[in-house]
Scaffold this active site. Structure first.
Site, PDB file in Angstrom:
ATOM      1  N   GLU A   1      -3.768 -10.390   3.806  1.00  0.00           N
ATOM      2  CA  GLU A   1      -4.747 -10.065   4.747  1.00  0.00           C
ATOM      3  C   GLU A   1      -5.630 -11.241   5.145  1.00  0.00           C
ATOM      4  OE1 GLU A   1      -3.491  -8.048   2.952  1.00  0.00           O
ATOM      5  OE2 GLU A   1      -2.758  -6.204   3.510  1.00  0.00           O
TER       6      GLU A   1
ATOM      7  N   GLU B   1       0.730  -1.073  -0.053  1.00  0.00           N
ATOM      8  CA  GLU B   1       0.027   0.096   0.040  1.00  0.00           C
ATOM      9  C   GLU B   1       0.950   1.147  -0.100  1.00  0.00           C
ATOM     10  OE1 GLU B   1      -2.352  -1.149   3.439  1.00  0.00           O
ATOM     11  OE2 GLU B   1      -4.156  -1.373   2.157  1.00  0.00           O
TER      12      GLU B   1
HETATM   13  C1  1HE Z   1       6.865  -8.687  12.055  1.00  0.00           C
HETATM   14  C2  1HE Z   1       6.248  -8.819  10.700  1.00  0.00           C
HETATM   15  C3  1HE Z   1       4.847  -7.869  10.735  1.00  0.00           C
HETATM   16  C4  1HE Z   1       7.907  -9.685  10.301  1.00  0.00           C
HETATM   17  N1  1HE Z   1       4.489  -7.625  12.096  1.00  0.00           N
HETATM   18  N2  1HE Z   1       6.233  -8.227  13.139  1.00  0.00           N
HETATM   19  N3  1HE Z   1       2.027  -8.824   6.873  1.00  0.00           N
HETATM   20  C5  1HE Z   1       2.370 -10.018   6.979  1.00  0.00           C
HETATM   21  O1  1HE Z   1       1.429 -10.963   7.086  1.00  0.00           O
HETATM   22  C6  1HE Z   1       3.727 -10.402   6.675  1.00  0.00           C
HETATM   23  C7  1HE Z   1       4.507 -11.413   7.789  1.00  0.00           C
HETATM   24  N4  1HE Z   1       5.827 -11.340   7.575  1.00  0.00           N
HETATM   25  C8  1HE Z   1       6.461 -12.223   6.763  1.00  0.00           C
HETATM   26  O2  1HE Z   1       5.564 -12.927   5.973  1.00  0.00           O
HETATM   27  C9  1HE Z   1       7.852 -12.563   6.942  1.00  0.00           C
HETATM   28  O3  1HE Z   1       8.369 -11.983   8.138  1.00  0.00           O
HETATM   29  C10 1HE Z   1       8.613 -11.952   5.767  1.00  0.00           C
HETATM   30  C11 1HE Z   1       8.193 -12.771   4.315  1.00  0.00           C
HETATM   31  C12 1HE Z   1       8.140 -10.586   5.398  1.00  0.00           C
HETATM   32  C13 1HE Z   1      10.008 -11.957   5.873  1.00  0.00           C
HETATM   33  O4  1HE Z   1      10.455 -13.243   6.366  1.00  0.00           O
HETATM   34  P1  1HE Z   1      11.730 -13.478   7.008  1.00  0.00           P
HETATM   35  O5  1HE Z   1      12.096 -14.961   7.112  1.00  0.00           O
HETATM   36  O6  1HE Z   1      13.058 -12.661   6.301  1.00  0.00           O
HETATM   37  O7  1HE Z   1      11.715 -12.760   8.756  1.00  0.00           O
HETATM   38  P2  1HE Z   1      10.810 -13.493   9.712  1.00  0.00           P
HETATM   39  O8  1HE Z   1      11.817 -14.416  10.737  1.00  0.00           O
HETATM   40  O9  1HE Z   1       9.605 -14.035   9.379  1.00  0.00           O
HETATM   41  O10 1HE Z   1      10.593 -12.323  10.828  1.00  0.00           O
HETATM   42  C14 1HE Z   1      11.654 -11.674  11.333  1.00  0.00           C
HETATM   43  C15 1HE Z   1      11.088 -10.699  12.443  1.00  0.00           C
HETATM   44  O11 1HE Z   1      10.135  -9.570  12.163  1.00  0.00           O
HETATM   45  C16 1HE Z   1       9.928 -11.577  13.465  1.00  0.00           C
HETATM   46  O12 1HE Z   1      10.323 -11.052  14.823  1.00  0.00           O
HETATM   47  P3  1HE Z   1      11.349 -11.757  15.924  1.00  0.00           P
HETATM   48  O13 1HE Z   1      10.922 -10.752  16.959  1.00  0.00           O
HETATM   49  O14 1HE Z   1      10.675 -13.162  16.279  1.00  0.00           O
HETATM   50  O15 1HE Z   1      12.674 -11.843  15.460  1.00  0.00           O
HETATM   51  C17 1HE Z   1       8.751 -11.516  13.011  1.00  0.00           C
HETATM   52  O16 1HE Z   1       7.778 -11.587  14.057  1.00  0.00           O
HETATM   53  C18 1HE Z   1       8.934  -9.796  12.666  1.00  0.00           C
HETATM   54  N5  1HE Z   1       8.064  -9.605  11.527  1.00  0.00           N
HETATM   55  N6  1HE Z   1       6.821  -9.342   9.688  1.00  0.00           N
HETATM   56  C19 1HE Z   1       5.071  -7.770  13.148  1.00  0.00           C
HETATM   57  N7  1HE Z   1       4.145  -7.877   9.656  1.00  0.00           N
HETATM   58  C20 1HE Z   1      -3.380  -1.008   6.931  1.00  0.00           C
HETATM   59  S1  1HE Z   1      -3.900  -2.592   6.935  1.00  0.00           S
HETATM   60  C21 1HE Z   1      -2.360  -3.424   6.328  1.00  0.00           C
HETATM   61  C22 1HE Z   1      -2.884  -4.856   6.627  1.00  0.00           C
HETATM   62  C23 1HE Z   1      -1.583  -5.600   6.179  1.00  0.00           C
HETATM   63  O17 1HE Z   1      -0.439  -5.184   6.078  1.00  0.00           O
HETATM   64  S2  1HE Z   1      -1.614  -7.343   6.569  1.00  0.00           S
HETATM   65  C24 1HE Z   1       0.011  -8.230   6.074  1.00  0.00           C
HETATM   66  C25 1HE Z   1       0.720  -8.244   7.437  1.00  0.00           C
END
Ligand code: 1HE
Length: 252
Positions: free
Chosen positions: A131, A111
Site C-alpha cells: 500500500e 486482508e
Molecule cells: C491487477 C492487479 C491489481 C494485477 N489491480 N489489476 N495490489 C498490488 O499492488 C499488487 C499489484 N500486482 C502485482 O504486484 C502483480 O500483478 C502480482 C505480483 C500479483 C502478479 O504478477 P504477475 O507477473 O503474475 O502478473 P501481472 O503481469 O503483473 O498482472 C497480470 C494482469 O493482472 C495485468 O493486467 P493486464 O490487463 O495488463 O493483463 C495487471 O494489471 C493485472 N493486475 N494485480 C488491478 N491489484 C481495501 S484496501 C486494500 C489495498 C490493497 O490491496 S493495495 C495492494 C494492491
C-alpha cells in the site's frame, strides 16, 4: 446462483469458494467483493465449513487498482467499511473458514486471508503489503487482523518497506498455519475442512466467536466470558454424548 467473479460449489456440507479473476490475479474488484458477500449471505445451515482459494497462479493481488477513482474522504471511509463488513462475515459468519493459499497474497488479498481461521499455504506463496508504494493505506482490516498475527511492529515494517515475505517466512510468522507443496494445498485444506466439520458445532462456534472477542477484552471480562462459553458448550447434549463415547471407546 451464478456469480461473475467467483465459483461456488457445495459438497457434503463443505463450500468451496474460488476467486475467479485469474487474468487479473484475482484482484478484489467491487464485483468480486459483492460476490463474496452474496456467497456468504446465501450459505444455508447445512454448510458447516468453507474453503476459499484462488484460480490461476495467485490467491489474490489485493485491491483492484484499475477501479481507482478519486473519492471524497467520506466515500473512501464507506468503501473501506464495506470491506470490513464483508470480511466480518468471513470471520464471524458462524462457520470455520479454511484458506488455501498460493502465489500472491497481497494487500487486500492478505486482508481476506487473515479473516479466515485456518490457512494452508503452498511453497509459491508470498505475502506483501504494498500500500505504501501505491500511495494508499490498508482499508480491509489489516491494521487489526495482520497486526494481531505478526505484531504492530512487523506490520509497520511490512508497510514501510513493502517487502515480500516468502512462504517459509509467512509460516514462521503465523500468516499460514500449514506449509505444503503447491499440489497439496487444496487436498490439505479439504482434509482439514472435513476434520473441522466433525467437531461439535457449538465448539466450532466458540472457537470462532469467543476466542476473537475475548482477545479484545480485559482479563476479568475475558475470563468471565470464557466461563460463559464453557458453560454453554459443556452442558450440551452433544458434549455429554461425545465424552461418553470417548470414555466407552475401549468397552464393548
Ligand atoms: C491487477 C492487479 C491489481 C494485477 N489491480 N489489476 N495490489 C498490488 O499492488 C499488487 C499489484 N500486482 C502485482 O504486484 C502483480 O500483478 C502480482 C505480483 C500479483 C502478479 O504478477 P504477475 O507477473 O503474475 O502478473 P501481472 O503481469 O503483473 O498482472 C497480470 C494482469 O493482472 C495485468 O493486467 P493486464 O490487463 O495488463 O493483463 C495487471 O494489471 C493485472 N493486475 N494485480 C488491478 N491489484 C481495501 S484496501 C486494500 C489495498 C490493497 O490491496 S493495495 C495492494 C494492491
Amino acid at each position: 446462483m451464478n456469480y461473475e467473479n467467483i465459483l461456488l460449489s457445495i459438497e457434503d456440507g463443505i463450500a468451496h469458494l474460488r476467486l475467479n479473476r485469474p487474468a487479473k490475479r484475482n484482484a478484489v474488484s467491487n464485483g468480486l467483493l459483492q460476490d463474496i458477500e452474496a456467497a456468504f449471505d446465501g450459505l444455508g445451515a447445512d454448510t458447516t465449513v468453507v474453503v476459499i482459494s484462488g484460480e490461476g497462479a495467485h490467491f489474490s493481488a489485493g485491491l483492484d487498482l484499475s477501479e481507482h477513482q478519486v473519492r471524497t474522504p467520506f466515500e473512501v471511509l464507506q468503501h473501506s467499511q464495506w470491506w470490513h463488513r464483508v470480511f466480518h462475515k468471513v470471520q464471524f459468519g458462524g462457520r470455520p473458514v479454511v484458506a488455501a493459499l498460493h502465489g500472491a497474497v497481497v494487500g487486500g488479498g492478505l486482508e481476506l486471508a487473515t479473516s479466515t481461521h485456518v490457512r494452508v499455504a503452498g511453497r509459491s506463496t508470498f505475502y506483501q503489503l504494498p500500500e505504501g508504494q501505491r500511495g494508499i493505506f490498508v482499508g480491509g482490516g489489516a491494521s487489526v487482523r495482520v497486526s494481531k498475527i505478526v505484531g504492530a511492529d512487523r506490520m509497520t515494517e511490512m508497510m514501510l518497506t513493502g517487502r515480500r515475505y516468502d512462504a517459509e517466512d509467512g509460516y514462521r510468522l503465523g500468516l499460514s498455519h500449514y506449509l505444503v507443496d503447491d499440489a497439496e494445498v487444496l487436498p490439505e485444506a479439504f482434509r482439514l475442512a472435513r476434520q473441522i466439520a466433525t467437531n461439535a458445532p457449538l465448539s466450532n462456534w466458540a472457537s470462532i466467536n469467543a476466542v476473537a472477542n475475548i482477545g479484545d477484552m480485559s482479563m476479568a471480562n475475558g475470563l468471565y466470558t470464557e466461563s460463559m462459553a464453557a458453560a454453554l458448550a459443556q452442558s450440551s447434549d452433544e458434549a455429554n454424548k461425545r465424552m461418553q463415547d470417548f470414555l466407552n471407546r475401549k468397552k464393548g
